[in-house]
Motif scaffolding. Structure first.
Motif, PDB file in Angstrom:
ATOM      1  N   SER A 243     -42.746 -42.741  -8.717  1.00  0.00           N
ATOM      2  CA  SER A 243     -42.308 -43.909  -9.480  1.00  0.00           C
ATOM      3  C   SER A 243     -43.328 -44.253 -10.551  1.00  0.00           C
ATOM      4  CB  SER A 243     -42.047 -45.094  -8.549  1.00  0.00           C
ATOM      5  OG  SER A 243     -43.214 -45.434  -7.859  1.00  0.00           O
ATOM      6  N   GLY A 244     -44.623 -44.057 -10.248  1.00  0.00           N
ATOM      7  CA  GLY A 244     -45.647 -44.312 -11.267  1.00  0.00           C
ATOM      8  C   GLY A 244     -45.464 -43.400 -12.462  1.00  0.00           C
ATOM      9  N   PHE A 247     -42.381 -44.289 -14.335  1.00  0.00           N
ATOM     10  CA  PHE A 247     -42.612 -45.539 -15.063  1.00  0.00           C
ATOM     11  C   PHE A 247     -43.309 -45.251 -16.391  1.00  0.00           C
ATOM     12  CE2 PHE A 247     -45.783 -48.843 -16.038  1.00  0.00           C
ATOM     13  CZ  PHE A 247     -44.932 -49.877 -16.378  1.00  0.00           C
ATOM     14  N   LEU A 248     -44.290 -44.339 -16.374  1.00  0.00           N
ATOM     15  CA  LEU A 248     -45.011 -43.996 -17.600  1.00  0.00           C
ATOM     16  C   LEU A 248     -44.159 -43.163 -18.552  1.00  0.00           C
ATOM     17  CD1 LEU A 248     -48.556 -43.070 -16.279  1.00  0.00           C
ATOM     18  CD2 LEU A 248     -47.924 -45.058 -17.611  1.00  0.00           C
ATOM     19  N   GLY A 260     -38.574 -45.693 -10.564  1.00  0.00           N
ATOM     20  CA  GLY A 260     -39.707 -45.827 -11.473  1.00  0.00           C
ATOM     21  C   GLY A 260     -39.256 -46.018 -12.917  1.00  0.00           C
ATOM     22  N   LEU A 263     -37.977 -49.262 -14.425  1.00  0.00           N
ATOM     23  CA  LEU A 263     -38.939 -50.318 -14.758  1.00  0.00           C
ATOM     24  C   LEU A 263     -39.632 -50.067 -16.089  1.00  0.00           C
ATOM     25  CD1 LEU A 263     -40.519 -50.778 -11.229  1.00  0.00           C
ATOM     26  CD2 LEU A 263     -39.404 -52.575 -12.528  1.00  0.00           C
ATOM     27  N   SER A 266     -38.922 -52.573 -18.658  1.00  0.00           N
ATOM     28  CA  SER A 266     -38.715 -53.940 -18.169  1.00  0.00           C
ATOM     29  C   SER A 266     -39.713 -54.916 -18.777  1.00  0.00           C
ATOM     30  CB  SER A 266     -38.805 -53.976 -16.652  1.00  0.00           C
ATOM     31  OG  SER A 266     -40.097 -53.607 -16.252  1.00  0.00           O
ATOM     32  N   GLN A 267     -40.857 -54.391 -19.265  1.00  0.00           N
ATOM     33  CA  GLN A 267     -41.852 -55.271 -19.870  1.00  0.00           C
ATOM     34  C   GLN A 267     -41.285 -56.015 -21.078  1.00  0.00           C
ATOM     35  OE1 GLN A 267     -45.226 -52.635 -20.018  1.00  0.00           O
ATOM     36  NE2 GLN A 267     -46.653 -54.330 -20.038  1.00  0.00           N
ATOM     37  N   PHE A 270     -38.842 -59.516 -19.843  1.00  0.00           N
ATOM     38  CA  PHE A 270     -39.232 -60.457 -18.807  1.00  0.00           C
ATOM     39  C   PHE A 270     -38.456 -61.763 -18.938  1.00  0.00           C
ATOM     40  CE2 PHE A 270     -43.704 -58.589 -18.493  1.00  0.00           C
ATOM     41  CZ  PHE A 270     -43.350 -57.902 -17.371  1.00  0.00           C
ATOM     42  N   PRO A 274     -35.279 -61.276 -15.469  1.00  0.00           N
ATOM     43  CA  PRO A 274     -36.249 -60.984 -14.404  1.00  0.00           C
ATOM     44  C   PRO A 274     -35.671 -60.119 -13.282  1.00  0.00           C
ATOM     45  CG  PRO A 274     -35.640 -63.315 -14.431  1.00  0.00           C
ATOM     46  CD  PRO A 274     -35.084 -62.722 -15.671  1.00  0.00           C
ATOM     47  N   VAL A 277     -36.699 -56.582 -13.278  1.00  0.00           N
ATOM     48  CA  VAL A 277     -38.068 -56.257 -12.869  1.00  0.00           C
ATOM     49  C   VAL A 277     -38.163 -56.256 -11.347  1.00  0.00           C
ATOM     50  CG1 VAL A 277     -40.487 -56.858 -13.185  1.00  0.00           C
ATOM     51  CG2 VAL A 277     -38.838 -57.442 -14.946  1.00  0.00           C
ATOM     52  N   ILE A 278     -37.453 -57.198 -10.720  1.00  0.00           N
ATOM     53  CA  ILE A 278     -37.655 -57.402  -9.287  1.00  0.00           C
ATOM     54  C   ILE A 278     -37.064 -56.291  -8.431  1.00  0.00           C
ATOM     55  CG2 ILE A 278     -37.094 -58.931  -7.366  1.00  0.00           C
ATOM     56  CD1 ILE A 278     -37.278 -61.240  -9.441  1.00  0.00           C
ATOM     57  N   GLY A 281     -38.574 -52.512  -8.125  1.00  0.00           N
ATOM     58  CA  GLY A 281     -39.888 -52.544  -7.479  1.00  0.00           C
ATOM     59  C   GLY A 281     -39.786 -52.885  -6.008  1.00  0.00           C
ATOM     60  N   LEU A 282     -38.866 -53.792  -5.687  1.00  0.00           N
ATOM     61  CA  LEU A 282     -38.662 -54.158  -4.288  1.00  0.00           C
ATOM     62  C   LEU A 282     -38.173 -52.945  -3.504  1.00  0.00           C
ATOM     63  CD1 LEU A 282     -39.134 -56.848  -2.985  1.00  0.00           C
ATOM     64  CD2 LEU A 282     -36.685 -57.300  -3.102  1.00  0.00           C
TER      65      LEU A 282
ATOM     66  N   PRO B 179     -46.372 -50.680  -5.274  1.00  0.00           N
ATOM     67  CA  PRO B 179     -46.862 -49.893  -6.403  1.00  0.00           C
ATOM     68  C   PRO B 179     -47.639 -50.792  -7.345  1.00  0.00           C
ATOM     69  CG  PRO B 179     -44.454 -50.074  -6.440  1.00  0.00           C
ATOM     70  CD  PRO B 179     -44.918 -50.831  -5.250  1.00  0.00           C
ATOM     71  N   PHE B 181     -48.250 -50.691 -10.485  1.00  0.00           N
ATOM     72  CA  PHE B 181     -47.657 -51.043 -11.771  1.00  0.00           C
ATOM     73  C   PHE B 181     -46.610 -52.141 -11.624  1.00  0.00           C
ATOM     74  CE2 PHE B 181     -44.938 -47.646 -10.205  1.00  0.00           C
ATOM     75  CZ  PHE B 181     -43.666 -48.082 -10.538  1.00  0.00           C
ATOM     76  N   TRP B 182     -45.918 -52.145 -10.491  1.00  0.00           N
ATOM     77  CA  TRP B 182     -44.903 -53.188 -10.295  1.00  0.00           C
ATOM     78  C   TRP B 182     -45.575 -54.533 -10.041  1.00  0.00           C
ATOM     79  CZ3 TRP B 182     -42.773 -55.554  -5.549  1.00  0.00           C
ATOM     80  CH2 TRP B 182     -41.654 -56.337  -5.810  1.00  0.00           C
ATOM     81  N   LEU B 185     -46.546 -55.829 -13.271  1.00  0.00           N
ATOM     82  CA  LEU B 185     -45.411 -56.386 -14.025  1.00  0.00           C
ATOM     83  C   LEU B 185     -45.049 -57.776 -13.514  1.00  0.00           C
ATOM     84  CD1 LEU B 185     -43.023 -53.303 -14.305  1.00  0.00           C
ATOM     85  CD2 LEU B 185     -44.457 -54.294 -16.062  1.00  0.00           C
ATOM     86  N   ILE B 186     -44.984 -57.915 -12.183  1.00  0.00           N
ATOM     87  CA  ILE B 186     -44.598 -59.196 -11.594  1.00  0.00           C
ATOM     88  C   ILE B 186     -45.627 -60.268 -11.950  1.00  0.00           C
ATOM     89  CG2 ILE B 186     -44.297 -60.425  -9.416  1.00  0.00           C
ATOM     90  CD1 ILE B 186     -42.003 -58.681  -9.825  1.00  0.00           C
ATOM     91  N   MET B 189     -45.213 -61.256 -15.473  1.00  0.00           N
ATOM     92  CA  MET B 189     -43.993 -62.039 -15.647  1.00  0.00           C
ATOM     93  C   MET B 189     -44.214 -63.484 -15.195  1.00  0.00           C
ATOM     94  SD  MET B 189     -40.175 -61.037 -14.444  1.00  0.00           S
ATOM     95  CE  MET B 189     -40.204 -61.591 -12.762  1.00  0.00           C
ATOM     96  N   VAL B 193     -45.939 -64.781 -18.689  1.00  0.00           N
ATOM     97  CA  VAL B 193     -44.747 -65.073 -19.481  1.00  0.00           C
ATOM     98  C   VAL B 193     -44.140 -66.423 -19.099  1.00  0.00           C
ATOM     99  CG1 VAL B 193     -42.436 -64.278 -20.073  1.00  0.00           C
ATOM    100  CG2 VAL B 193     -44.294 -62.639 -19.849  1.00  0.00           C
ATOM    101  N   ILE B 294     -52.781 -46.464 -15.149  1.00  0.00           N
ATOM    102  CA  ILE B 294     -51.550 -47.240 -15.284  1.00  0.00           C
ATOM    103  C   ILE B 294     -51.861 -48.712 -15.550  1.00  0.00           C
ATOM    104  CG2 ILE B 294     -49.448 -47.949 -14.113  1.00  0.00           C
ATOM    105  CD1 ILE B 294     -49.324 -45.263 -12.809  1.00  0.00           C
ATOM    106  N   ILE B 309     -54.699 -40.903 -21.217  1.00  0.00           N
ATOM    107  CA  ILE B 309     -53.252 -40.668 -21.266  1.00  0.00           C
ATOM    108  C   ILE B 309     -52.813 -40.431 -22.708  1.00  0.00           C
ATOM    109  CG2 ILE B 309     -52.547 -43.111 -21.320  1.00  0.00           C
ATOM    110  CD1 ILE B 309     -50.258 -42.414 -19.592  1.00  0.00           C
ATOM    111  N   PHE B 313     -50.909 -37.160 -24.382  1.00  0.00           N
ATOM    112  CA  PHE B 313     -49.715 -37.239 -25.228  1.00  0.00           C
ATOM    113  C   PHE B 313     -49.956 -36.574 -26.575  1.00  0.00           C
ATOM    114  CE2 PHE B 313     -48.235 -41.181 -22.806  1.00  0.00           C
ATOM    115  CZ  PHE B 313     -47.300 -40.447 -22.107  1.00  0.00           C
TER     116      PHE B 313
END
Lengths: 315, 352
Positions: A243-244, A247-248, A260, A263, A266-267, A270, A274, A277-278, A281-282, B179, B181-182, B185-186, B189, B193, B294, B309, B313
């Motif tokens: 997932s990492g 995600f990248l 992954g 998300l 998702s930045q 926000f 939301p 995002v949730i 990851g959950l 994770p 990264f999550w 993000l949370i 947020m 934010v 990350i 990274i 690329f």
């Protein structure tokens, strides 16, 4: 590990430990299964994993048929819908339904975790047994390769590897599988080194048992417990890694959904969504948590020493 | 002791050769090259790109390129126009006084990591410019992780099976499973934010004064994300170790002497429970410079991870190799440090 495949002999103090009666006259595996069966946390983890697996593999066709959902159907008017009627978990920035994408993502993420952990554990076990059994120069070479590859920062290896073979899910499985066996082979090798010198192995050798027979019948059973524990723990870590990377933007490529890459963007939203995002990851957290709990539970059940040493292990 | 260190360092040499060769070949196998990446520049025509590749030695087979990287190419007569013969540079336009066009790189073994193709600066300078920022982040996270993780673990063991213990164990398992990264993000947020308490990223407010509180505010979220893993892992290890130590004879003796609980725990139990941590500090030190790829990306933190990274690329070969070499050396040194520490804190262990 000497207890593998041998019935547990209980002493005369059976009466002192009332619950010991339960384990009497059972083999190692029945005993372990019973241990897991009575371990509520582990059973809960298994239940959740089984549910998630079935939901991901059987859920999508059902939802597609009865709710008319499509993981790749975009809709400009239905972007960023909050969870509700018709779209239980809302829609994403292209108006795609999130729950069906989560389930398809689960197929990929769980599929990768299962297959890649099987690949890396198999390679690790074979190499570990060979290194531990033969010893000598072969062992030195294998250990050198393991330390060498192990000293490169993992994330760079994965970054470079994923850019070399820009990954479909199948390729990603191979990359993760072939880079994940290092620690496992080291653990197995250590175990084999101690088993190799046991009397019954030497006895079998003395009566002329062939090498492959020794490896398969006398050494392998001793590492099965470790293998099973590692499979669970490894599957959890693989989901985190995959997932990492996704995600990248280096793992599985969109539009194929994984937890992954759902998300990745998702930045940017926000503020308006939301829920995007949730949920992915959950899903990752719960799945990894269950794999780790399962691994811990299996360790308690399969490794009698772990109770005293609290699961402390090398590597 | 000195013999042990020398032998370990000697053993590291073949490992480092293996690492660099493996990474180099893998890196060259990736499609595209740095010239192609900067080739979107309309002033560069394909022929000029070809000349550039020849000048940088990228027309050579992979293994030759590795040798150039390793020992330099200042002994190589470069054929930039591709006619099969080495080229000459005009010195003051006079055709007779030509000097051969030679490579300029000194090679890794002579301490030259080469020039970053993206930044057009020596790789060493580029990396060193990022090191302080990365250390600022990862070292803080490590210290915070230890300062929180160790007491949690010890207290869990002391209050074995109590409410705190149970909560700490749940935190440890969940903390391992989330994770990073999550979590990042949370946190962004919620705290950046929605609540607007903290900034979303970067190291300081642009155009703002350079005050300390501003920098601290920028570090809170990334440090939290990085420290959580350490806290989860450490509290678990410390709990097991302390429990094991508390069962030892000398603890019973200390109690029998009538020492107070506090004294038994902190003076006898914790000191001994800390010993195994020596094995964990080494890899943690090694990971200080590379372990935050990350997190740095999400919080736009200008450190080594993000540099690495981007280098991948952009196919910035010299920079990628620089990061790999530094990461690997730190990892090997980290392991060595942890072995030495281990022998130092536990006199029963002999280094051979």
């Amino acid at each position: 590990m000497a207890t593998a495949n041998q019935p547990i002999e209980l002493g005369t103090d059976r009466s002192i430990f009332g619950e010991a009666r339960e384990y009497k006259e059972r083999g190692f595996w029945a005993n372990a299964a019973s241990h897991v069966w009575h371990d509520r946390l582990t059973m809960a983890a298994i239940t959740v994993l089984v549910f998630l697996t079935f939901a991901s593999f059987l859920g999508p066709p059902i939802l597609e048929r009865f709710m008319g959902l499509d993981p790749n159907a975009t809709s400009i008017t239905e972007r960023f819908l909050p969870p509700g009627e018709g779209h239980w978990l809302g829609t994403d920035y292209l108006g795609r339904d999130q729950i069906i994408r989560l389930l398809y993502g689960g197929r990929i993420s769980l599929g990768i975790a299962y297959t890649a952990s099987i690949i890396s554990v198999s390679i690790g076990v074979i190499i570990g047994i060979v290194a531990g059994y033969y010893g000598g120069i072969l062992d030195d070479i294998i250990i050198w390769v393991v330390t060498t590859i192990g000293s490169v920062p993992t994330i760079f290896l994965l970054l470079i590897a994923t850019t070399v073979w820009s990954p479909s899910p199948e390729v990603l499985v191979l990359i993760l599988g072939f880079l994940g066996w290092l620690g496992i082979s080291r653990l197995v090798r250590g175990e084999v080194l101690s088993v190799r010198e046991r009397d019954y192995v030497i006895a079998a050798q003395a009566v002329g048992a062939k090498t492959w027979h020794l490896m398969f019948y006398h050494i392998f059973p001793n590492v099965i417990s470790i293998v099973i524990i590692l499979l669970a723990l490894d599957a959890g870590s693989l989901i985190l890694t995959e997932s990492g990377l996704s995600f990248l933007g280096l793992g599985v490529q969109p539009p194929v959904p994984t937890w992954g890459n759902m998300l990745t963007k998702s930045q940017e939203y926000f503020a308006n969504a939301p829920h995007l995002v949730i949920w992915p990851g959950l899903a990752i957290t719960v799945t990894v948590l269950c794999f780790y709990l399962l691994g811990d539970g299996l360790r308690d059940a399969l490794d009698p020493r772990s109770e005293r040493h609290g699961g402390k292990r090398e590597g | 002791m000195r013999q042990f260190i020398i032998r370990r360092l000697l053993q590291a040499i073949p490992t480092l050769f293996g690492i660099t060769l493996f990474s180099y070949l893998l890196m060259l196998a990736a499609p595209g090259d740095p010239i192609q990446m900067i080739g979107f520049n309309p002033d560069l025509d394909p022929q000029a790109m070809q000349v550039l590749r020849r000048q940088l030695g990228m027309d050579q087979p992979a293994i030759v390129q590795y040798v150039y990287w390793l020992i330099g190419n200042d002994w190589v007569h470069i054929d930039a126009d591709g006619d099969g013969a080495g080229d000459y540079v005009d010195v003051d336009g006079d055709e007779i006084k030509e000097t051969p066009l030679m490579g300029k790189r000194q090679g890794m073994l002579r301490g030259d990591m080469g020039l970053s193709i993206q930044y057009k600066q020596p790789v060493w300078d580029v990396i060193m410019s990022r090191v302080p920022k990365t250390l600022q982040l990862t070292l803080t996270a490590l210290v915070v992780g230890y300062l929180i993780g160790i007491p949690i673990g010890v207290y869990s063991a002391v209050k074995h099976n109590g409410v705190f213990d149970q909560a700490a164990r749940v935190l440890a398992v969940v903390g391992n499973a989330v994770p990073g990264f999550w979590l990042a993000l949370i946190l962004v947020m919620v705290f950046a934010v929605n609540l607007r308490w903290l900034p979303t990223g970067g190291t300081r407010t642009l155009g703002g004064t350079n005050d300390l509180w501003d920098q601290v505010k920028h570090m809170i979220l990334p440090v939290t994300v990085l420290a959580l893993g350490t806290i989860a892992g450490l509290s678990r290890i410390m709990r097991t170790e302390t429990l094991e130590v508390l069962g030892q004879d000398y603890i019973r003796t200390a109690r029998a002497k009538g020492l107070s609980n506090t004294k038994v725990w902190w003076a006898h139990a914790v000191r001994n429970a800390l010993i195994p941590l020596a094995t964990f500090i080494g890899p943690a030190l090694g990971g200080l410079l590379g372990g935050a790829v990350i997190t740095e990306t999400i919080f736009s933190w200008p450190g080594m991870g993000r540099l690495g990274i981007n280098a991948v690329f952009q196919r910035d070969y010299p920079l990628i190799m620089g990061e790999v070499v530094i990461g690997a050396i730190l990892y090997i040194l980290g392991l060595l440090v942890s072995d030495i520490l281990y022998a130092w804190v536990d006199p029963r262990i002999r280094l051979r």
